[in-house]
Write a protein that holds these residues in place. Sequence first.
Motif, PDB file in Angstrom:
ATOM      1  N   PHE A 277      21.744   8.290 -19.498  1.00 31.00           N
ATOM      2  CA  PHE A 277      21.183   6.969 -19.240  1.00 31.00           C
ATOM      3  C   PHE A 277      19.868   6.791 -20.010  1.00 31.00           C
ATOM      4  CE2 PHE A 277      23.663   4.845 -16.102  1.00 31.00           C
ATOM      5  CZ  PHE A 277      24.151   5.776 -15.203  1.00 31.00           C
ATOM      6  N   MET A 278      19.661   5.598 -20.506  1.00 34.16           N
ATOM      7  CA  MET A 278      18.346   5.127 -20.927  1.00 34.16           C
ATOM      8  C   MET A 278      18.007   3.949 -20.024  1.00 34.16           C
ATOM      9  SD  MET A 278      17.186   6.912 -23.499  1.00 34.16           S
ATOM     10  CE  MET A 278      15.953   5.835 -24.203  1.00 34.16           C
ATOM     11  N   ALA A 279      16.726   3.822 -19.699  1.00 32.41           N
ATOM     12  CA  ALA A 279      16.356   2.777 -18.747  1.00 32.41           C
ATOM     13  C   ALA A 279      14.969   2.231 -19.039  1.00 32.41           C
ATOM     14  CB  ALA A 279      16.399   3.328 -17.328  1.00 32.41           C
ATOM     15  N   TRP A 280      14.705   1.088 -18.451  1.00 32.82           N
ATOM     16  CA  TRP A 280      13.366   0.495 -18.439  1.00 32.82           C
ATOM     17  C   TRP A 280      12.916   0.373 -16.981  1.00 32.82           C
ATOM     18  CZ3 TRP A 280      10.434  -0.308 -22.686  1.00 32.82           C
ATOM     19  CH2 TRP A 280      11.070  -0.333 -23.926  1.00 32.82           C
TER      20      TRP A 280
ATOM     21  N   ARG B 112       6.170   2.003  -9.313  1.00 33.10           N
ATOM     22  CA  ARG B 112       7.032   1.793 -10.471  1.00 33.10           C
ATOM     23  C   ARG B 112       8.434   1.429  -9.984  1.00 33.10           C
ATOM     24  NH1 ARG B 112       6.367   5.958 -15.369  1.00 33.10           N
ATOM     25  NH2 ARG B 112       4.235   5.384 -14.797  1.00 33.10           N
ATOM     26  N   GLU B 113       9.041   0.415 -10.615  1.00 37.44           N
ATOM     27  CA  GLU B 113      10.340  -0.052 -10.173  1.00 37.44           C
ATOM     28  C   GLU B 113      11.330  -0.139 -11.322  1.00 37.44           C
ATOM     29  OE1 GLU B 113       9.571  -3.883  -8.417  1.00 37.44           O
ATOM     30  OE2 GLU B 113       9.610  -4.922 -10.358  1.00 37.44           O
ATOM     31  N   PHE B 114      12.589   0.025 -10.959  1.00 36.54           N
ATOM     32  CA  PHE B 114      13.678  -0.054 -11.929  1.00 36.54           C
ATOM     33  C   PHE B 114      13.857  -1.479 -12.437  1.00 36.54           C
ATOM     34  CE2 PHE B 114      17.700   0.673 -13.838  1.00 36.54           C
ATOM     35  CZ  PHE B 114      18.530  -0.380 -13.460  1.00 36.54           C
ATOM     36  N   VAL B 115      14.135  -1.610 -13.734  1.00 38.14           N
ATOM     37  CA  VAL B 115      14.400  -2.916 -14.325  1.00 38.14           C
ATOM     38  C   VAL B 115      15.835  -2.991 -14.851  1.00 38.14           C
ATOM     39  CG1 VAL B 115      13.776  -4.546 -16.144  1.00 38.14           C
ATOM     40  CG2 VAL B 115      11.983  -3.243 -14.966  1.00 38.14           C
ATOM     41  N   ALA B 116      16.201  -2.039 -15.714  1.00 39.20           N
ATOM     42  CA  ALA B 116      17.532  -2.068 -16.322  1.00 39.20           C
ATOM     43  C   ALA B 116      17.867  -0.683 -16.860  1.00 39.20           C
ATOM     44  CB  ALA B 116      17.594  -3.093 -17.451  1.00 39.20           C
TER      45      ALA B 116
ATOM     46  N   ARG C 212      18.190  -4.854 -12.170  1.00 35.08           N
ATOM     47  CA  ARG C 212      17.707  -5.247 -10.855  1.00 35.08           C
ATOM     48  C   ARG C 212      18.001  -6.732 -10.709  1.00 35.08           C
ATOM     49  NH1 ARG C 212      13.303  -3.437  -9.249  1.00 35.08           N
ATOM     50  NH2 ARG C 212      12.905  -4.960  -7.627  1.00 35.08           N
ATOM     51  N   GLY C 213      18.150  -7.173  -9.483  1.00 33.82           N
ATOM     52  CA  GLY C 213      18.603  -8.534  -9.237  1.00 33.82           C
ATOM     53  C   GLY C 213      17.711  -9.603  -9.830  1.00 33.82           C
ATOM     54  N   SER C 214      16.400  -9.402  -9.764  1.00 29.40           N
ATOM     55  CA  SER C 214      15.478 -10.457 -10.173  1.00 29.40           C
ATOM     56  C   SER C 214      15.445 -10.703 -11.685  1.00 29.40           C
ATOM     57  CB  SER C 214      14.065 -10.142  -9.676  1.00 29.40           C
ATOM     58  OG  SER C 214      13.604  -8.926 -10.248  1.00 29.40           O
ATOM     59  N   VAL C 215      16.048  -9.800 -12.473  1.00 30.54           N
ATOM     60  CA  VAL C 215      16.027  -9.990 -13.933  1.00 30.54           C
ATOM     61  C   VAL C 215      17.415 -10.311 -14.491  1.00 30.54           C
ATOM     62  CG1 VAL C 215      14.082  -8.405 -14.096  1.00 30.54           C
ATOM     63  CG2 VAL C 215      16.388  -7.589 -14.661  1.00 30.54           C
TER      64      VAL C 215
ATOM     65  N   ASP D  46      18.672   4.291 -10.996  1.00 29.72           N
ATOM     66  CA  ASP D  46      17.536   3.437 -10.647  1.00 29.72           C
ATOM     67  C   ASP D  46      16.453   4.179  -9.869  1.00 29.72           C
ATOM     68  OD1 ASP D  46      19.021   1.713  -7.759  1.00 29.72           O
ATOM     69  OD2 ASP D  46      19.092   3.797  -8.418  1.00 29.72           O
ATOM     70  N   TYR D  47      16.554   5.497  -9.862  1.00 31.94           N
ATOM     71  CA  TYR D  47      15.601   6.309  -9.110  1.00 31.94           C
ATOM     72  C   TYR D  47      14.616   6.941 -10.073  1.00 31.94           C
ATOM     73  CZ  TYR D  47      14.064   9.664  -5.553  1.00 31.94           C
ATOM     74  OH  TYR D  47      13.340  10.407  -4.668  1.00 31.94           O
ATOM     75  N   THR D  48      13.357   6.581  -9.962  1.00 32.86           N
ATOM     76  CA  THR D  48      12.327   7.015 -10.901  1.00 32.86           C
ATOM     77  C   THR D  48      12.314   8.519 -11.104  1.00 32.86           C
ATOM     78  OG1 THR D  48      10.965   5.157 -10.177  1.00 32.86           O
ATOM     79  CG2 THR D  48       9.871   6.905 -11.406  1.00 32.86           C
TER      80      THR D  48
END
Length: 124
Positions: A33-36, A45-49, A61-64, A106-108
Amino acid sequence: QVQLVDSGGGLVQAGGSLRLSCAASGRTFSPYFMAWFRQAPGKEREFVAAITWRNGYTYYRGSVKGRFTISRDNAKNTVYLQMNSLKPEDTAVYYCAAKLNTGSYDYTQNYPYWGQGTQVTVSS
């Protein structure tokens, strides 16, 4: 050893767009995985994509959803985050991250490799 370098942040007005880039280097770069992620002042810190390196499956994430798009260029070892319709609440430091195995995307704490972060500021 994997090294990640984030870039592309800046100041933009609400409704505008930015594209973040994350260039990866290492002896053998083959993440699962690669993530932002992002971190706003005073917040965790929160997961984005996230995107799977091999097949390109994406998660948000739902908001994006519908505003942000994560993509990758395997030949360049680079992952991107296209951010459209930006809102003031998107203001944060954005971090690229990589993990080499499966498991929660989605877990930092599942990500051992991180970029230095790039500031995104959205003015109202």
